[in-house]
Design an enzyme around this catalytic site. Structure first.
Site, PDB file in Angstrom:
ATOM      1  N   TYR A   1       0.839  -1.195   0.000  1.00 25.55           N
ATOM      2  CA  TYR A   1       0.000   0.000   0.000  1.00 25.55           C
ATOM      3  C   TYR A   1       0.878   1.250   0.000  1.00 25.55           C
ATOM      4  O   TYR A   1       2.057   1.199   0.344  1.00 25.55           O
ATOM      5  CB  TYR A   1      -0.877   0.045   1.258  1.00 25.55           C
ATOM      6  CG  TYR A   1      -1.911  -1.047   1.375  1.00 25.55           C
ATOM      7  CD1 TYR A   1      -3.065  -1.025   0.597  1.00 25.55           C
ATOM      8  CD2 TYR A   1      -1.758  -2.083   2.295  1.00 25.55           C
ATOM      9  CE1 TYR A   1      -4.024  -2.013   0.727  1.00 25.55           C
ATOM     10  CE2 TYR A   1      -2.717  -3.073   2.429  1.00 25.55           C
ATOM     11  CZ  TYR A   1      -3.846  -3.042   1.645  1.00 25.55           C
ATOM     12  OH  TYR A   1      -4.790  -4.014   1.776  1.00 25.55           O
TER      13      TYR A   1
ATOM     14  N   HIS B   1     -11.725  -3.644  -5.060  1.00 24.71           N
ATOM     15  CA  HIS B   1     -11.324  -4.176  -3.758  1.00 24.71           C
ATOM     16  C   HIS B   1     -12.384  -5.135  -3.213  1.00 24.71           C
ATOM     17  O   HIS B   1     -12.629  -5.200  -2.012  1.00 24.71           O
ATOM     18  CB  HIS B   1     -11.075  -3.040  -2.758  1.00 24.71           C
ATOM     19  CG  HIS B   1      -9.931  -3.286  -1.826  1.00 24.71           C
ATOM     20  ND1 HIS B   1      -8.678  -2.769  -2.026  1.00 24.71           N
ATOM     21  CD2 HIS B   1      -9.843  -4.014  -0.680  1.00 24.71           C
ATOM     22  CE1 HIS B   1      -7.876  -3.129  -1.047  1.00 24.71           C
ATOM     23  NE2 HIS B   1      -8.560  -3.905  -0.219  1.00 24.71           N
TER      24      HIS B   1
END
Length: 382
Positions: A129, A275
């Site tokens: 991330y 996601h």
């Protein structure tokens, strides 16, 4: 219970896992509208049946970023997989290696990168991330490169965690969360012994390695909230491209303009993804978003897709819509929870069998022959 289809693993996982873990894997953001749309929209994609095409040989293999794959499938990053089965990331990586497909380790895995890389007979992929703690990111990239990782999956659709209402209800977070999780574990003794007792340590292995001390479930939600960076922009990724010598996949693309930015940035591939419906609820499903992104990117870089895939038929639907390969998330997480490495291997064999059977019925001998012409158009299906 009898596992006869890929979807049977969900019920098996629900029986085996404490509620807080099952809901963590199974749930989505807010009202879960996008979570449901991912499956519903994909199921509406109709495949074209063809006959008398001499289908004695079907080839499911492909090449992606220079790597030969037995199937057009990658096991995608699933956080806390090590809580679904004993040292779950290791077991999933081993199943992927045996199937000759890639495995992607999540930033927020239980098992640290070094353990998973050492246990796999092939190089693994690593997901990262964009975080406020750039020291952690630099450390993670350096450790990944030293361990032979050649492919980085860069997740960009989580500048802030989505609101997931199931978590406070289930005990994943909220009041008395630790006590509630303990009670749930006691009600699932097989999981409590196999994972709760024998699967320790239960911490975020990659983060603990960097911080020098354990980062457990109690710190999980707080650490994520404090470290995701809503201020990121494409310019902030330049140092990643300059630092990382291997392949970079940009994961979390839903808009054609963002897809073009990913190409300009220098991505080696992108992943069309919402996601799994865990971020922006009410946004477009991956199946609905994919065709426009494929058109925008053309053949410049490979396009992968995830979200909503529950069967080998779903894989073919995405490939016919233009994807070069797919990433699995929940589908293999359920299988991992239900049966560890053997469960994931069984799932992949079921996917392969479904793909092979349906390609024969579609008159398609190899993956490169899949495309929009393999789909029933609305006027044909009416």
């Amino acid at each position: 219970m009898i596992i006869a289809s890929p979807k049977d693993f969900r019920r098996a996982a629900q029986q085996r896992l404490p509620r807080f873990l099952f809901d963590y894997v199974d749930g989505g953001a807010l009202d879960e509208v996008t979570l449901k749309a991912n499956e519903t929209d994909l199921s509406k994609i109709l495949l074209r049946q063809r006959v008398l095409h001499a289908m004695d040989k079907v080839d499911l293999s492909t090449t992606l970023l220079g790597q030969n794959l037995a199937l057009p499938i990658i096991l995608g990053p699933v956080g806390l997989s090590g809580m679904l089965a004993r040292r779950g990331e290791v077991q999933a990586a081993q199943a992927a290696a045996k199937a000759r497909i890639p495995y992607t380790l999540s930033t927020v895995s239980v098992c640290p990168l070094a353990d998973v890389a050492a246990a796999s007979s092939q190089p693994i992929w690593f997901q990262l991330y964009v975080l406020k703690d750039r020291g952690f990111m630099a450390d993670a990239l350096a450790r990944a490169a030293a361990l032979g990782v050649t492919t980085l999956v860069f997740t960009v659709d989580m500048p802030t965690p989505g609101s997931r209402y199931r978590d406070p209800h289930s005990g994943m977070s909220g009041p008395w969360a630790g006590t509630r999780r303990m009670v749930q574990a006691m009600l699932h003794p097989r999981w409590a012994v196999d994972v709760g007792l024998l699967g320790r340590p239960h911490d975020l292995g990659n983060i603990s390695t960097y911080r020098g001390h354990a980062t457990g479930l109690a710190d999980y939600i707080g650490w994520l909230g404090a470290n995701f960076d809503p201020g990121i922009g494409w310019q902030d990724l330049d140092w990643i491209r300059q630092t990382w010598a291997g392949h970079i996949l940009i994961k979390g693309i839903l808009d054609p303009d963002d897809a073009r930015h990913a190409v300009s940035f220098g991505a080696d591939a992108l992943v069309v993804s919402n996601h799994g419906g865990r971020q922006l609820d009410g946004t477009v499903s991956t199946a609905a978003a994919l065709p426009a992104i494929v058109e925008a990117v053309g053949k410049s870089i490979p396009v992968l897709a995830d979200s909503g895939i529950r069967s080998g038929v779903d894989v073919l639907r995405f490939l016919a819509l233009g994807a070069d390969a797919v990433m699995l998330g929940r589908a293999y997480a359920y299988a991992l929870a239900a049966g560890g490495e053997a469960g994931v291997s069984r799932l992949l064999s079921l996917f392969e069998a479904e793909m092979r059977t349906n390609m024969i019925l579609m008159g398609v001998k190899k993956l490169a022959d899949l495309g929009p012409h393999c789909l029933v158009q609305p006027s044909q299906g009416s």
